[in-house]
Design a protein around this motif. Structure first.
Motif, PDB file in Angstrom:
ATOM      1  N   PHE A 253      -4.196  -3.789 -14.142  1.00  0.00           N
ATOM      2  CA  PHE A 253      -2.793  -3.407 -13.973  1.00  0.00           C
ATOM      3  C   PHE A 253      -2.277  -2.596 -15.156  1.00  0.00           C
ATOM      4  O   PHE A 253      -1.181  -2.050 -15.112  1.00  0.00           O
ATOM      5  CB  PHE A 253      -1.952  -4.677 -13.792  1.00  0.00           C
ATOM      6  CG  PHE A 253      -0.538  -4.443 -13.366  1.00  0.00           C
ATOM      7  CD1 PHE A 253      -0.233  -3.645 -12.282  1.00  0.00           C
ATOM      8  CD2 PHE A 253       0.507  -5.060 -14.044  1.00  0.00           C
ATOM      9  CE1 PHE A 253       1.083  -3.437 -11.884  1.00  0.00           C
ATOM     10  CE2 PHE A 253       1.825  -4.871 -13.654  1.00  0.00           C
ATOM     11  CZ  PHE A 253       2.111  -4.065 -12.571  1.00  0.00           C
TER      12      PHE A 253
ATOM     13  N   LEU B 217       3.329  -2.069  -6.103  1.00  0.00           N
ATOM     14  CA  LEU B 217       3.483  -2.319  -7.535  1.00  0.00           C
ATOM     15  C   LEU B 217       4.328  -1.244  -8.197  1.00  0.00           C
ATOM     16  O   LEU B 217       5.187  -1.547  -9.034  1.00  0.00           O
ATOM     17  CB  LEU B 217       2.103  -2.403  -8.194  1.00  0.00           C
ATOM     18  CG  LEU B 217       1.267  -3.625  -7.821  1.00  0.00           C
ATOM     19  CD1 LEU B 217      -0.153  -3.487  -8.340  1.00  0.00           C
ATOM     20  CD2 LEU B 217       1.903  -4.904  -8.359  1.00  0.00           C
ATOM     21  N   TYR B 218       4.115   0.020  -7.836  1.00  0.00           N
ATOM     22  CA  TYR B 218       4.930   1.099  -8.393  1.00  0.00           C
ATOM     23  C   TYR B 218       6.407   0.899  -8.052  1.00  0.00           C
ATOM     24  O   TYR B 218       7.288   1.135  -8.886  1.00  0.00           O
ATOM     25  CB  TYR B 218       4.455   2.450  -7.874  1.00  0.00           C
ATOM     26  CG  TYR B 218       3.325   3.077  -8.669  1.00  0.00           C
ATOM     27  CD1 TYR B 218       3.355   3.113 -10.057  1.00  0.00           C
ATOM     28  CD2 TYR B 218       2.234   3.661  -8.013  1.00  0.00           C
ATOM     29  CE1 TYR B 218       2.327   3.702 -10.785  1.00  0.00           C
ATOM     30  CE2 TYR B 218       1.201   4.251  -8.729  1.00  0.00           C
ATOM     31  CZ  TYR B 218       1.253   4.266 -10.107  1.00  0.00           C
ATOM     32  OH  TYR B 218       0.233   4.848 -10.827  1.00  0.00           O
TER      33      TYR B 218
ATOM     34  N   LYS C 277       4.185  12.725 -10.842  1.00  0.00           N
ATOM     35  CA  LYS C 277       2.967  11.960 -11.117  1.00  0.00           C
ATOM     36  C   LYS C 277       1.998  12.710 -12.029  1.00  0.00           C
ATOM     37  O   LYS C 277       1.392  12.119 -12.931  1.00  0.00           O
ATOM     38  CB  LYS C 277       2.274  11.625  -9.801  1.00  0.00           C
ATOM     39  CG  LYS C 277       0.912  10.940  -9.927  1.00  0.00           C
ATOM     40  CD  LYS C 277       1.036   9.539 -10.479  1.00  0.00           C
ATOM     41  CE  LYS C 277      -0.293   8.822 -10.418  1.00  0.00           C
ATOM     42  NZ  LYS C 277      -0.223   7.459 -11.015  1.00  0.00           N
TER      43      LYS C 277
ATOM     44  N   THR D 166      -2.909   0.360 -16.545  1.00  0.00           N
ATOM     45  CA  THR D 166      -2.538   1.771 -16.415  1.00  0.00           C
ATOM     46  C   THR D 166      -1.129   1.914 -15.862  1.00  0.00           C
ATOM     47  O   THR D 166      -0.327   2.710 -16.362  1.00  0.00           O
ATOM     48  CB  THR D 166      -3.533   2.513 -15.501  1.00  0.00           C
ATOM     49  OG1 THR D 166      -4.831   2.453 -16.083  1.00  0.00           O
ATOM     50  CG2 THR D 166      -3.134   3.979 -15.345  1.00  0.00           C
ATOM     51  N   LEU D 167      -0.792   1.144 -14.835  1.00  0.00           N
ATOM     52  CA  LEU D 167       0.520   1.252 -14.212  1.00  0.00           C
ATOM     53  C   LEU D 167       1.641   0.883 -15.180  1.00  0.00           C
ATOM     54  O   LEU D 167       2.684   1.538 -15.221  1.00  0.00           O
ATOM     55  CB  LEU D 167       0.598   0.366 -12.958  1.00  0.00           C
ATOM     56  CG  LEU D 167       0.008   0.919 -11.666  1.00  0.00           C
ATOM     57  CD1 LEU D 167      -1.501   1.091 -11.764  1.00  0.00           C
ATOM     58  CD2 LEU D 167       0.340   0.008 -10.488  1.00  0.00           C
TER      59      LEU D 167
ATOM     60  N   LYS E 137      -1.195  -7.186  -4.094  1.00  0.00           N
ATOM     61  CA  LYS E 137      -0.264  -6.105  -3.777  1.00  0.00           C
ATOM     62  C   LYS E 137      -0.960  -4.747  -3.825  1.00  0.00           C
ATOM     63  O   LYS E 137      -1.928  -4.555  -4.547  1.00  0.00           O
ATOM     64  CB  LYS E 137       0.916  -6.118  -4.762  1.00  0.00           C
ATOM     65  CG  LYS E 137       1.765  -7.376  -4.689  1.00  0.00           C
ATOM     66  CD  LYS E 137       2.892  -7.353  -5.705  1.00  0.00           C
ATOM     67  CE  LYS E 137       3.717  -8.633  -5.631  1.00  0.00           C
ATOM     68  NZ  LYS E 137       4.458  -8.739  -4.357  1.00  0.00           N
ATOM     69  N   THR E 138      -0.423  -3.805  -3.048  1.00  0.00           N
ATOM     70  CA  THR E 138      -0.949  -2.441  -3.078  1.00  0.00           C
ATOM     71  C   THR E 138      -0.380  -1.703  -4.278  1.00  0.00           C
ATOM     72  O   THR E 138       0.619  -2.129  -4.875  1.00  0.00           O
ATOM     73  CB  THR E 138      -0.570  -1.674  -1.804  1.00  0.00           C
ATOM     74  OG1 THR E 138       0.861  -1.481  -1.782  1.00  0.00           O
ATOM     75  CG2 THR E 138      -1.005  -2.431  -0.558  1.00  0.00           C
ATOM     76  N   THR E 139      -1.008  -0.590  -4.615  1.00  0.00           N
ATOM     77  CA  THR E 139      -0.518   0.210  -5.740  1.00  0.00           C
ATOM     78  C   THR E 139       0.899   0.702  -5.481  1.00  0.00           C
ATOM     79  O   THR E 139       1.741   0.701  -6.387  1.00  0.00           O
ATOM     80  CB  THR E 139      -1.451   1.416  -5.973  1.00  0.00           C
ATOM     81  OG1 THR E 139      -2.776   0.943  -6.226  1.00  0.00           O
ATOM     82  CG2 THR E 139      -0.983   2.243  -7.164  1.00  0.00           C
TER      83      THR E 139
ATOM     84  N   ASN F 207       4.854   7.926  -9.006  1.00  0.00           N
ATOM     85  CA  ASN F 207       4.034   8.125  -7.820  1.00  0.00           C
ATOM     86  C   ASN F 207       4.625   9.169  -6.870  1.00  0.00           C
ATOM     87  O   ASN F 207       4.499   9.062  -5.660  1.00  0.00           O
ATOM     88  CB  ASN F 207       3.866   6.791  -7.068  1.00  0.00           C
ATOM     89  CG  ASN F 207       2.682   6.799  -6.139  1.00  0.00           C
ATOM     90  OD1 ASN F 207       1.613   7.302  -6.469  1.00  0.00           O
ATOM     91  ND2 ASN F 207       2.854   6.216  -4.961  1.00  0.00           N
TER      92      ASN F 207
ATOM     93  N   THR G 131      -0.879  -9.486  -9.171  1.00  0.00           N
ATOM     94  CA  THR G 131      -1.070  -8.065  -8.871  1.00  0.00           C
ATOM     95  C   THR G 131      -2.182  -7.825  -7.849  1.00  0.00           C
ATOM     96  O   THR G 131      -2.156  -6.822  -7.135  1.00  0.00           O
ATOM     97  CB  THR G 131      -1.388  -7.272 -10.153  1.00  0.00           C
ATOM     98  OG1 THR G 131      -2.567  -7.824 -10.775  1.00  0.00           O
ATOM     99  CG2 THR G 131      -0.230  -7.361 -11.137  1.00  0.00           C
ATOM    100  N   GLN G 132      -3.145  -8.720  -7.758  1.00  0.00           N
ATOM    101  CA  GLN G 132      -4.257  -8.518  -6.849  1.00  0.00           C
ATOM    102  C   GLN G 132      -3.846  -8.516  -5.385  1.00  0.00           C
ATOM    103  O   GLN G 132      -4.510  -7.914  -4.542  1.00  0.00           O
ATOM    104  CB  GLN G 132      -5.322  -9.606  -7.063  1.00  0.00           C
ATOM    105  CG  GLN G 132      -6.229  -9.356  -8.259  1.00  0.00           C
ATOM    106  CD  GLN G 132      -7.280 -10.432  -8.420  1.00  0.00           C
ATOM    107  OE1 GLN G 132      -7.143 -11.527  -7.883  1.00  0.00           O
ATOM    108  NE2 GLN G 132      -8.330 -10.125  -9.157  1.00  0.00           N
TER     109      GLN G 132
END
Length: 213
Positions: A85, A132-133, A160, A87-88, A127-129, A156, A124-125
């Protein structure tokens, strides 16, 4: 403001958010360039959080300390690959800093805290990216006042590419300087192995002074 070449090696777009100095460029010039203390940190690293919080509590980041010891602090993003997680969250910190530079250090404290207490790997696992964004964008609005849709666009959307370029810049910077572990501290470009998250802040200042004498 007159800054050392090491300080100015940072891309100008990050200078207002990622560097703390005692005197702003608007207030005037400084006869002697400040000694640069670089913090190589990962929002998802509990030891990075520990050192950041300890130094903040001891007021090392305050203008009085910066002025007394003629220091500048620089925040360098180091994303550890074993924190999926990471990087986000670092993207979010960079985006917040670009939109509200004056809140970067304060918001970074929130990101450190919530990376440890809220955004667990289990959380976080599932959820989709994109999910999360969106949550990160709302988190930023809650703590900085920036509009979530503006933040999301940077994370995003159409912005981006710029955010990705910023991540690549900081990654290349810490890799070329041989920094792979967090937290790592450098003074005037020299990595100091004797400053750790457990090091007393008075000792930290002694070590820094010895390097700047």
């Amino acid at each position: 403001m007159l800054l050392s070449r090491t300080v100015m090696s940072l891309k100008p777009q990050f200078s207002k958010s990622h560097i703390l100095t005692a005197v702003s460029s608007v207030q005037g010039t400084q006869a002697v360039p400040p000694n640069l203390v670089e913090l190589y940190l990962d929002y998802n690293c509990r030891f990075s959080y520990k050192i950041f919080q300890k130094w903040d509590d001891a007021k090392l980041f305050d203008k009085e300390t910066l002025s007394k010891y003629n220091l500048a602090f620089r925040f360098n993003h180091v994303i550890q690959p074993w924190h999926p997680f990471g990087t986000l969250v670092h993207e979010l910190g960079i985006v917040a800093g670009s939109l509200k530079p004056e809140l970067f250090w304060k918001y970074s404290m929130v990101l450190f805290h919530d990376s440890k207490e809220l955004w667990t790997e289990e959380y976080t696992q599932s959820k989709t990216t994109i999910e999360l964004y969106k949550e990160l964008s709302e988190h930023c609005e809650k703590h900085t006042g920036l509009k979530a849709d503006v933040v999301y666009d940077k994370l995003n959307g159409s912005g981006k590419d710029d955010t990705t370029k910023a991540i690549k810049y900081f990654t290349r910077y810490h890799r070329q300087n041989g920094v792979h572990m967090t937290p790592s501290i450098a003074v005037n470009g020299i990595i100091l192995g004797n400053i750790e998250s457990s090091t007393d802040t008075n000792k930290v200042l002694e070590i820094i002074q010895a390097q700047t004498a």
